[in-house]
Design a protein around this motif. Structure first.
Motif, PDB file in Angstrom:
ATOM      1  N   VAL A 273      34.376  -7.782 -24.024  1.00  8.66           N
ATOM      2  CA  VAL A 273      34.626  -8.707 -22.935  1.00  8.66           C
ATOM      3  C   VAL A 273      35.707  -8.102 -22.050  1.00  8.66           C
ATOM      4  N   GLY A 274      35.572  -8.268 -20.757  1.00 13.71           N
ATOM      5  CA  GLY A 274      36.644  -7.860 -19.860  1.00 13.71           C
ATOM      6  C   GLY A 274      36.208  -6.885 -18.797  1.00 13.71           C
ATOM      7  N   PRO A 275      37.098  -6.687 -17.823  1.00 17.66           N
ATOM      8  CA  PRO A 275      36.752  -5.869 -16.664  1.00 17.66           C
ATOM      9  C   PRO A 275      36.544  -4.390 -16.981  1.00 17.66           C
ATOM     10  N   ILE A 276      37.168  -3.854 -18.003  1.00 13.21           N
ATOM     11  CA  ILE A 276      36.993  -2.432 -18.304  1.00 13.21           C
ATOM     12  C   ILE A 276      35.538  -2.151 -18.637  1.00 13.21           C
ATOM     13  N   THR A 277      34.970  -2.927 -19.532  1.00 13.12           N
ATOM     14  CA  THR A 277      33.569  -2.730 -19.916  1.00 13.12           C
ATOM     15  C   THR A 277      32.637  -3.016 -18.752  1.00 13.12           C
ATOM     16  N   LEU A 278      32.903  -4.097 -18.032  1.00 12.84           N
ATOM     17  CA  LEU A 278      32.051  -4.443 -16.890  1.00 12.84           C
ATOM     18  C   LEU A 278      32.065  -3.337 -15.843  1.00 12.84           C
ATOM     19  N   LEU A 279      33.243  -2.816 -15.499  1.00 12.90           N
ATOM     20  CA  LEU A 279      33.329  -1.751 -14.499  1.00 12.90           C
ATOM     21  C   LEU A 279      32.694  -0.460 -14.997  1.00 12.90           C
ATOM     22  N   ARG A 280      32.818  -0.168 -16.280  1.00 13.19           N
ATOM     23  CA  ARG A 280      32.163   1.034 -16.823  1.00 13.19           C
ATOM     24  C   ARG A 280      30.649   0.921 -16.770  1.00 13.19           C
ATOM     25  N   ARG A 281      30.119  -0.291 -16.838  1.00 12.90           N
ATOM     26  CA  ARG A 281      28.672  -0.466 -16.684  1.00 12.90           C
ATOM     27  C   ARG A 281      28.232  -0.117 -15.272  1.00 12.90           C
ATOM     28  N   LEU A 282      29.096  -0.405 -14.302  1.00  8.50           N
ATOM     29  CA  LEU A 282      28.773  -0.114 -12.907  1.00  8.50           C
ATOM     30  C   LEU A 282      29.033   1.343 -12.561  1.00  8.50           C
ATOM     31  N   ASN A 283      30.204   1.855 -12.997  1.00 12.36           N
ATOM     32  CA  ASN A 283      30.592   3.227 -12.684  1.00 12.36           C
ATOM     33  C   ASN A 283      31.643   3.664 -13.702  1.00 12.36           C
ATOM     34  N   ARG A 284      31.343   4.701 -14.449  1.00  9.72           N
ATOM     35  CA  ARG A 284      32.236   5.156 -15.532  1.00  9.72           C
ATOM     36  C   ARG A 284      33.636   5.490 -15.018  1.00  9.72           C
ATOM     37  N   ARG A 285      33.715   6.202 -13.894  1.00 12.69           N
ATOM     38  CA  ARG A 285      35.029   6.594 -13.361  1.00 12.69           C
ATOM     39  C   ARG A 285      35.842   5.382 -12.923  1.00 12.69           C
ATOM     40  N   LEU A 286      35.190   4.393 -12.331  1.00 11.22           N
ATOM     41  CA  LEU A 286      35.874   3.179 -11.919  1.00 11.22           C
ATOM     42  C   LEU A 286      36.418   2.426 -13.141  1.00 11.22           C
ATOM     43  N   GLY A 287      35.632   2.348 -14.192  1.00  6.28           N
ATOM     44  CA  GLY A 287      36.079   1.701 -15.423  1.00  6.28           C
ATOM     45  C   GLY A 287      37.237   2.433 -16.068  1.00  6.28           C
ATOM     46  N   ASP A 288      37.203   3.758 -16.057  1.00  6.94           N
ATOM     47  CA  ASP A 288      38.304   4.548 -16.619  1.00  6.94           C
ATOM     48  C   ASP A 288      39.571   4.377 -15.791  1.00  6.94           C
ATOM     49  N   TRP A 289      39.421   4.303 -14.444  1.00  8.24           N
ATOM     50  CA  TRP A 289      40.581   4.067 -13.591  1.00  8.24           C
ATOM     51  C   TRP A 289      41.198   2.710 -13.910  1.00  8.24           C
ATOM     52  N   TYR A 290      40.367   1.686 -14.056  1.00  5.81           N
ATOM     53  CA  TYR A 290      40.894   0.364 -14.361  1.00  5.81           C
ATOM     54  C   TYR A 290      41.556   0.339 -15.738  1.00  5.81           C
ATOM     55  N   ALA A 291      41.032   1.075 -16.692  1.00  5.03           N
ATOM     56  CA  ALA A 291      41.648   1.143 -18.022  1.00  5.03           C
ATOM     57  C   ALA A 291      43.061   1.721 -17.927  1.00  5.03           C
ATOM     58  N   ARG A 292      43.251   2.757 -17.113  1.00  4.97           N
ATOM     59  CA  ARG A 292      44.597   3.321 -16.920  1.00  4.97           C
ATOM     60  C   ARG A 292      45.504   2.314 -16.229  1.00  4.97           C
ATOM     61  N   PHE A 293      44.985   1.618 -15.228  1.00  2.51           N
ATOM     62  CA  PHE A 293      45.746   0.585 -14.532  1.00  2.51           C
ATOM     63  C   PHE A 293      46.147  -0.521 -15.507  1.00  2.51           C
ATOM     64  N   ASP A 294      45.223  -0.945 -16.327  1.00  3.50           N
ATOM     65  CA  ASP A 294      45.470  -2.013 -17.290  1.00  3.50           C
ATOM     66  C   ASP A 294      46.507  -1.586 -18.327  1.00  3.50           C
ATOM     67  N   ALA A 295      46.461  -0.339 -18.744  1.00  2.07           N
ATOM     68  CA  ALA A 295      47.438   0.154 -19.723  1.00  2.07           C
ATOM     69  C   ALA A 295      48.839   0.169 -19.138  1.00  2.07           C
ATOM     70  N   ARG A 296      48.936   0.438 -17.852  1.00  2.11           N
ATOM     71  CA  ARG A 296      50.251   0.531 -17.219  1.00  2.11           C
ATOM     72  C   ARG A 296      50.799  -0.823 -16.798  1.00  2.11           C
ATOM     73  N   PHE A 297      49.963  -1.652 -16.188  1.00  2.00           N
ATOM     74  CA  PHE A 297      50.445  -2.906 -15.616  1.00  2.00           C
ATOM     75  C   PHE A 297      49.988  -4.150 -16.383  1.00  2.00           C
ATOM     76  N   GLY A 298      49.014  -4.003 -17.224  1.00  2.49           N
ATOM     77  CA  GLY A 298      48.525  -5.160 -17.982  1.00  2.49           C
ATOM     78  C   GLY A 298      49.382  -5.382 -19.208  1.00  2.49           C
ATOM     79  N   GLU A 299      48.788  -5.871 -20.254  1.00  4.91           N
ATOM     80  CA  GLU A 299      49.508  -6.115 -21.495  1.00  4.91           C
ATOM     81  C   GLU A 299      49.521  -4.873 -22.363  1.00  4.91           C
ATOM     82  N   GLY A 300      49.371  -3.708 -21.757  1.00  9.32           N
ATOM     83  CA  GLY A 300      49.464  -2.460 -22.494  1.00  9.32           C
ATOM     84  C   GLY A 300      48.241  -2.080 -23.284  1.00  9.32           C
ATOM     85  N   ARG A 301      47.110  -2.700 -22.998  1.00  9.90           N
ATOM     86  CA  ARG A 301      45.909  -2.406 -23.769  1.00  9.90           C
ATOM     87  C   ARG A 301      45.243  -1.121 -23.294  1.00  9.90           C
TER      88      ARG A 301
END
Length: 120
Positions: free
Chosen positions: A45-73
């Motif tokens: 569940v969540g935007p990382i998986t959803l974005l990776r379904r649309l575009n792998r690079r976009l999902g990976d970018w969001y994962a880095r963003f989430d790790a830095r500014f999110g709850e560290g996941r």
């Protein structure tokens, strides 16, 4: 009971134990073992998986963003399939979504944006 993963699970609404919306199933993680049938291990569940379904690079970018500014996941939220049951047309979790990182973005928005709006 026969469950078709794409029809009955993927993109279907999740409801938690308190009947609160907990997002939609964005991905399914399968486990394969030699000589044994493939089995469903997790739903994601969540935007990382959803974005990776649309575009792998976009999902990976969001994962880095989430790790830095999110709850560290920086990783998809995985829920064991044993915690999910089919409650047609939605899926039901046997736990409360507020205790899971599923609602992290909503909590952040509530604390940092909505709380600062006058009369909110």
């Amino acid at each position: 009971m026969r469950v078709l993963l794409v029809r009955d699970v993927l993109d279907n609404q999740l409801l938690d134990a308190t009947n609160q919306n907990a997002g939609k199933v964005d991905g399914i993680v399968l486990e394969t073992r030699p000589g044994e049938p493939t089995r469903v291990h997790y739903v994601e569940v969540g935007p990382i998986t959803l974005l990776r379904r649309l575009n792998r690079r976009l999902g990976d970018w969001y994962a880095r963003f989430d790790a830095r500014f999110g709850e560290g996941r920086g990783a998809p939220i995985r829920i064991p399939i044993s915690r999910v049951s089919l409650d047609s047309p939605s899926l039901r979790l046997d736990l409360a979504a507020d205790k899971l990182p599923i609602m992290a973005l909503e909590r952040w928005l509530r604390e940092h944006i909505v709380a600062k709006i006058p009369w909110s």
